[in-house]
Design a protein around this motif. Structure first.
Motif, PDB file in Angstrom:
ATOM      1  N   LEU A  39     -39.431 -84.024  12.191  1.00  0.00           N
ATOM      2  CA  LEU A  39     -39.419 -84.448  13.594  1.00  0.00           C
ATOM      3  C   LEU A  39     -39.135 -85.938  13.705  1.00  0.00           C
ATOM      4  CD1 LEU A  39     -42.416 -82.392  15.041  1.00  0.00           C
ATOM      5  CD2 LEU A  39     -39.986 -82.039  15.528  1.00  0.00           C
ATOM      6  N   MET A  40     -39.722 -86.734  12.842  1.00  0.00           N
ATOM      7  CA  MET A  40     -39.478 -88.176  12.878  1.00  0.00           C
ATOM      8  C   MET A  40     -38.021 -88.499  12.569  1.00  0.00           C
ATOM      9  SD  MET A  40     -42.944 -89.847  11.208  1.00  0.00           S
ATOM     10  CE  MET A  40     -42.248 -91.499  11.285  1.00  0.00           C
ATOM     11  N   SER A  41     -37.395 -87.716  11.722  1.00  0.00           N
ATOM     12  CA  SER A  41     -35.990 -87.978  11.386  1.00  0.00           C
ATOM     13  C   SER A  41     -35.083 -87.778  12.599  1.00  0.00           C
ATOM     14  CB  SER A  41     -35.534 -87.074  10.239  1.00  0.00           C
ATOM     15  OG  SER A  41     -35.375 -85.722  10.665  1.00  0.00           O
ATOM     16  N   PHE A  42     -35.520 -86.963  13.556  1.00  0.00           N
ATOM     17  CA  PHE A  42     -34.704 -86.702  14.753  1.00  0.00           C
ATOM     18  C   PHE A  42     -34.777 -87.852  15.761  1.00  0.00           C
ATOM     19  CE2 PHE A  42     -35.792 -81.972  13.958  1.00  0.00           C
ATOM     20  CZ  PHE A  42     -34.814 -81.895  12.979  1.00  0.00           C
ATOM     21  N   PHE A  43     -35.736 -88.757  15.584  1.00  0.00           N
ATOM     22  CA  PHE A  43     -35.816 -89.889  16.510  1.00  0.00           C
ATOM     23  C   PHE A  43     -34.536 -90.712  16.473  1.00  0.00           C
ATOM     24  CE2 PHE A  43     -40.733 -90.306  15.770  1.00  0.00           C
ATOM     25  CZ  PHE A  43     -40.907 -89.043  16.313  1.00  0.00           C
ATOM     26  N   LEU A  44     -33.888 -90.720  15.309  1.00  0.00           N
ATOM     27  CA  LEU A  44     -32.672 -91.529  15.143  1.00  0.00           C
ATOM     28  C   LEU A  44     -31.467 -90.924  15.845  1.00  0.00           C
ATOM     29  CD1 LEU A  44     -33.019 -92.341  11.325  1.00  0.00           C
ATOM     30  CD2 LEU A  44     -33.665 -93.782  13.252  1.00  0.00           C
ATOM     31  N   PHE A  45     -31.567 -89.670  16.275  1.00  0.00           N
ATOM     32  CA  PHE A  45     -30.434 -89.003  16.900  1.00  0.00           C
ATOM     33  C   PHE A  45     -30.127 -89.569  18.286  1.00  0.00           C
ATOM     34  CE2 PHE A  45     -30.168 -84.669  14.568  1.00  0.00           C
ATOM     35  CZ  PHE A  45     -30.415 -85.299  13.365  1.00  0.00           C
ATOM     36  N   GLY A  46     -31.160 -90.083  18.946  1.00  0.00           N
ATOM     37  CA  GLY A  46     -30.978 -90.564  20.307  1.00  0.00           C
ATOM     38  C   GLY A  46     -30.811 -89.413  21.284  1.00  0.00           C
ATOM     39  N   GLY A  47     -30.611 -89.745  22.545  1.00  0.00           N
ATOM     40  CA  GLY A  47     -30.361 -88.735  23.571  1.00  0.00           C
ATOM     41  C   GLY A  47     -31.466 -87.708  23.708  1.00  0.00           C
ATOM     42  N   GLU A  48     -31.077 -86.515  24.121  1.00  0.00           N
ATOM     43  CA  GLU A  48     -32.044 -85.437  24.362  1.00  0.00           C
ATOM     44  C   GLU A  48     -32.824 -85.076  23.107  1.00  0.00           C
ATOM     45  OE1 GLU A  48     -32.886 -83.762  27.026  1.00  0.00           O
ATOM     46  OE2 GLU A  48     -31.341 -84.083  28.543  1.00  0.00           O
ATOM     47  N   MET A  49     -32.156 -85.074  21.958  1.00  0.00           N
ATOM     48  CA  MET A  49     -32.837 -84.680  20.723  1.00  0.00           C
ATOM     49  C   MET A  49     -33.995 -85.615  20.400  1.00  0.00           C
ATOM     50  SD  MET A  49     -33.385 -82.732  18.210  1.00  0.00           S
ATOM     51  CE  MET A  49     -32.023 -81.578  18.160  1.00  0.00           C
ATOM     52  N   LYS A  50     -33.783 -86.898  20.591  1.00  0.00           N
ATOM     53  CA  LYS A  50     -34.857 -87.856  20.349  1.00  0.00           C
ATOM     54  C   LYS A  50     -36.075 -87.510  21.203  1.00  0.00           C
ATOM     55  CE  LYS A  50     -36.216 -92.411  21.925  1.00  0.00           C
ATOM     56  NZ  LYS A  50     -35.812 -93.640  22.634  1.00  0.00           N
ATOM     57  N   TRP A  51     -35.857 -87.317  22.501  1.00  0.00           N
ATOM     58  CA  TRP A  51     -36.984 -87.078  23.395  1.00  0.00           C
ATOM     59  C   TRP A  51     -37.664 -85.745  23.126  1.00  0.00           C
ATOM     60  CZ3 TRP A  51     -38.895 -91.135  25.328  1.00  0.00           C
ATOM     61  CH2 TRP A  51     -38.087 -92.207  25.749  1.00  0.00           C
ATOM     62  N   ARG A  52     -36.889 -84.746  22.793  1.00  0.00           N
ATOM     63  CA  ARG A  52     -37.479 -83.446  22.486  1.00  0.00           C
ATOM     64  C   ARG A  52     -38.312 -83.517  21.214  1.00  0.00           C
ATOM     65  NH1 ARG A  52     -32.369 -79.368  23.979  1.00  0.00           N
ATOM     66  NH2 ARG A  52     -32.270 -79.977  26.199  1.00  0.00           N
ATOM     67  N   ALA A  53     -37.806 -84.243  20.219  1.00  0.00           N
ATOM     68  CA  ALA A  53     -38.549 -84.391  18.966  1.00  0.00           C
ATOM     69  C   ALA A  53     -39.833 -85.176  19.195  1.00  0.00           C
ATOM     70  CB  ALA A  53     -37.677 -85.085  17.923  1.00  0.00           C
ATOM     71  N   ILE A  54     -39.774 -86.199  20.020  1.00  0.00           N
ATOM     72  CA  ILE A  54     -40.962 -86.998  20.328  1.00  0.00           C
ATOM     73  C   ILE A  54     -41.997 -86.155  21.061  1.00  0.00           C
ATOM     74  CG2 ILE A  54     -41.776 -88.864  21.848  1.00  0.00           C
ATOM     75  CD1 ILE A  54     -39.239 -90.422  20.947  1.00  0.00           C
ATOM     76  N   THR A  55     -41.537 -85.308  21.976  1.00  0.00           N
ATOM     77  CA  THR A  55     -42.451 -84.408  22.683  1.00  0.00           C
ATOM     78  C   THR A  55     -43.158 -83.476  21.708  1.00  0.00           C
ATOM     79  OG1 THR A  55     -41.068 -84.462  24.681  1.00  0.00           O
ATOM     80  CG2 THR A  55     -42.622 -82.624  24.465  1.00  0.00           C
ATOM     81  N   ALA A  56     -42.381 -82.871  20.814  1.00  0.00           N
ATOM     82  CA  ALA A  56     -42.953 -81.963  19.815  1.00  0.00           C
ATOM     83  C   ALA A  56     -43.893 -82.718  18.881  1.00  0.00           C
ATOM     84  CB  ALA A  56     -41.830 -81.292  19.021  1.00  0.00           C
ATOM     85  N   PHE A  57     -43.494 -83.907  18.473  1.00  0.00           N
ATOM     86  CA  PHE A  57     -44.319 -84.727  17.590  1.00  0.00           C
ATOM     87  C   PHE A  57     -45.687 -84.982  18.214  1.00  0.00           C
ATOM     88  CE2 PHE A  57     -45.960 -88.813  16.233  1.00  0.00           C
ATOM     89  CZ  PHE A  57     -45.799 -88.796  14.856  1.00  0.00           C
ATOM     90  N   GLY A  58     -45.698 -85.329  19.485  1.00  0.00           N
ATOM     91  CA  GLY A  58     -46.964 -85.598  20.158  1.00  0.00           C
ATOM     92  C   GLY A  58     -47.885 -84.397  20.174  1.00  0.00           C
ATOM     93  N   LEU A  59     -47.321 -83.235  20.428  1.00  0.00           N
ATOM     94  CA  LEU A  59     -48.128 -82.009  20.442  1.00  0.00           C
ATOM     95  C   LEU A  59     -48.666 -81.685  19.051  1.00  0.00           C
ATOM     96  CD1 LEU A  59     -45.853 -79.867  22.785  1.00  0.00           C
ATOM     97  CD2 LEU A  59     -48.101 -80.808  23.352  1.00  0.00           C
ATOM     98  N   VAL A  60     -47.825 -81.872  18.047  1.00  0.00           N
ATOM     99  CA  VAL A  60     -48.253 -81.631  16.664  1.00  0.00           C
ATOM    100  C   VAL A  60     -49.392 -82.578  16.295  1.00  0.00           C
ATOM    101  CG1 VAL A  60     -47.547 -81.824  14.245  1.00  0.00           C
ATOM    102  CG2 VAL A  60     -46.057 -80.671  15.889  1.00  0.00           C
ATOM    103  N   MET A  61     -49.252 -83.842  16.682  1.00  0.00           N
ATOM    104  CA  MET A  61     -50.290 -84.819  16.367  1.00  0.00           C
ATOM    105  C   MET A  61     -51.587 -84.521  17.118  1.00  0.00           C
ATOM    106  SD  MET A  61     -49.578 -87.162  14.118  1.00  0.00           S
ATOM    107  CE  MET A  61     -50.561 -88.604  14.553  1.00  0.00           C
ATOM    108  N   GLY A  62     -51.477 -84.049  18.336  1.00  0.00           N
ATOM    109  CA  GLY A  62     -52.666 -83.695  19.090  1.00  0.00           C
ATOM    110  C   GLY A  62     -53.457 -82.595  18.410  1.00  0.00           C
ATOM    111  N   LYS A  63     -52.749 -81.605  17.908  1.00  0.00           N
ATOM    112  CA  LYS A  63     -53.416 -80.509  17.204  1.00  0.00           C
ATOM    113  C   LYS A  63     -54.005 -80.995  15.883  1.00  0.00           C
ATOM    114  CE  LYS A  63     -52.672 -75.902  15.280  1.00  0.00           C
ATOM    115  NZ  LYS A  63     -51.676 -74.878  14.895  1.00  0.00           N
ATOM    116  N   LEU A  64     -53.228 -81.823  15.174  1.00  0.00           N
ATOM    117  CA  LEU A  64     -53.700 -82.329  13.885  1.00  0.00           C
ATOM    118  C   LEU A  64     -54.964 -83.175  14.059  1.00  0.00           C
ATOM    119  CD1 LEU A  64     -53.276 -82.692  10.837  1.00  0.00           C
ATOM    120  CD2 LEU A  64     -51.817 -84.665  11.348  1.00  0.00           C
TER     121      LEU A  64
END
Length: 233
Positions: A39-64
Motif C-alpha cells: 500500500l505504501m508503494s502506491f503512494f508514489l503513483f499519485g492521482g486516484e491510486m495514491k488516495w485510494r491506497a492511503i484510505t486503505a492504509f488508514g483502515l489497515v492501521m486502525g485495525k492493527l
C-alpha cells in the motif's frame, strides 16, 4: 519476494476498480504486516491510486492498532522516519497516511497528532518544517482530516494552520484554509477573508472523492463553517 509481488498486483487490481471501496473490507481482513508495504508503494503513483491506497492504509492501521498497538507504533515511527531528510526519502503521501492512520485509531491520534502539525510550524528552534510545498500540502490536508473528527484534540494545530494561510504555495494556502474551517474561531475570519480573491486551483480529496476547487472557495467555506458554529453555540 514472489508472494510480495503477487499481493502487490492483487491490491493494485482491487484499488484500480471503479467499485474499489467494496474491496476495503477484504483488504483490511488481510494480515496488516503483509499489506502495509504494498500500500505504501502506491503512494508514489499519485492521482486516484495514491488516495485510494492511503484510505486503505488508514483502515489497515486502525485495525492493527486494536490488535497489536506496539506494531502499529512501529509503523508510525517508520512513517516519521520517511519524513526525515536523513532517510533519503521524499515523503510522498506519508503525512496523509499518518493522518489516516490516526483518524482510524484514537490511540495513535493521541500519541502522534502533535508530530503532524510540527511539519508546518516554523520556530526559532531546530524544527521539522517542510521546505517542499507539495509535502506541506499533505500536512495541511491531514490536519483538516484530523480536525474534522477530533476538533478538541487538534486545537493546538490552529496556530500552524493560521500561518498556513500565508504559505507561499497557493494549494497549501487553500488546504490550510479548508482545515482551519474545522478549528478556527471568529478571530481567524479576517485572515481567511484575505484569500477570497485568490483563484489558485486546489485539488482536494474529501469523502473518498477527488474534487477541484480553488483557494477562494475553500476560504469561503471555512468562514461559513466558523460562522455556523458561532450561531449554533
Amino acid at each position: 519476494m514472489a508472494r510480495f509481488r503477487a499481493l502487490k498486483t492483487e491490491l493494485r487490481s482491487l484499488l484500480e476498480q471503479p467499485d474499489w471501496e467494496n474491496s476495503l473490507e477484504y483488504i483490511t481482513s488481510m494480515p496488516a504486516t503483509q499489506t502495509i508495504g504494498p500500500l505504501m508503494s502506491f503512494f508514489l503513483f499519485g492521482g486516484e491510486m495514491k488516495w485510494r491506497a492511503i484510505t486503505a492504509f488508514g483502515l489497515v492501521m486502525g485495525k492493527l492498532a486494536k490488535e497489536d498497538t506496539e506494531q502499529a507504533r512501529i509503523i508510525m515511527r517508520r512513517l516519521l522516519w520517511h519524513m526525515n531528510e536523513e532517510s533519503g526519502n521524499i515523503g510522498w503521501g506519508i503525512a496523509e497516511a499518518m493522518s489516516e492512520a490516526m483518524l482510524n485509531s484514537k490511540i495513535l491520534a493521541n500519541e502522534y497528532n502533535r508530530m503532524l502539525h510540527s511539519y508546518v510550524r516554523e520556530t526559532t528552534d531546530d524544527d521539522n518544517y517542510l521546505d517542499h510545498p507539495p509535502l506541506r500540502r499533505g500536512v495541511y490536508w491531514g490536519l483538516g482530516r484530523m480536525a474534522k473528527k477530533y476538533p478538541d484534540l487538534m486545537l493546538p494545530s490552529t496556530r500552524a494552520l493560521s500561518w498556513g494561510l500565508q504559505d507561499e504555495d497557493g494549494e497549501g494556502r487553500g488546504l490550510a484554509a479548508w482545515a482551519l474551517g474545522f478549528l478556527g474561531t471568529e478571530a481567524n475570519v479576517p485572515a481567511l477573508k484575505t484569500l477570497l480573491d485568490d483563484n489558485t486551483d486546489v485539488e482536494l480529496f474529501d469523502d473518498r472523492t477527488v474534487c477541484c476547487s480553488n483557494v477562494a472557495q475553500l476560504a469561503q467555506k471555512a468562514i461559513n463553517r466558523i460562522e455556523q458554529r458561532r450561531m449554533d453555540a
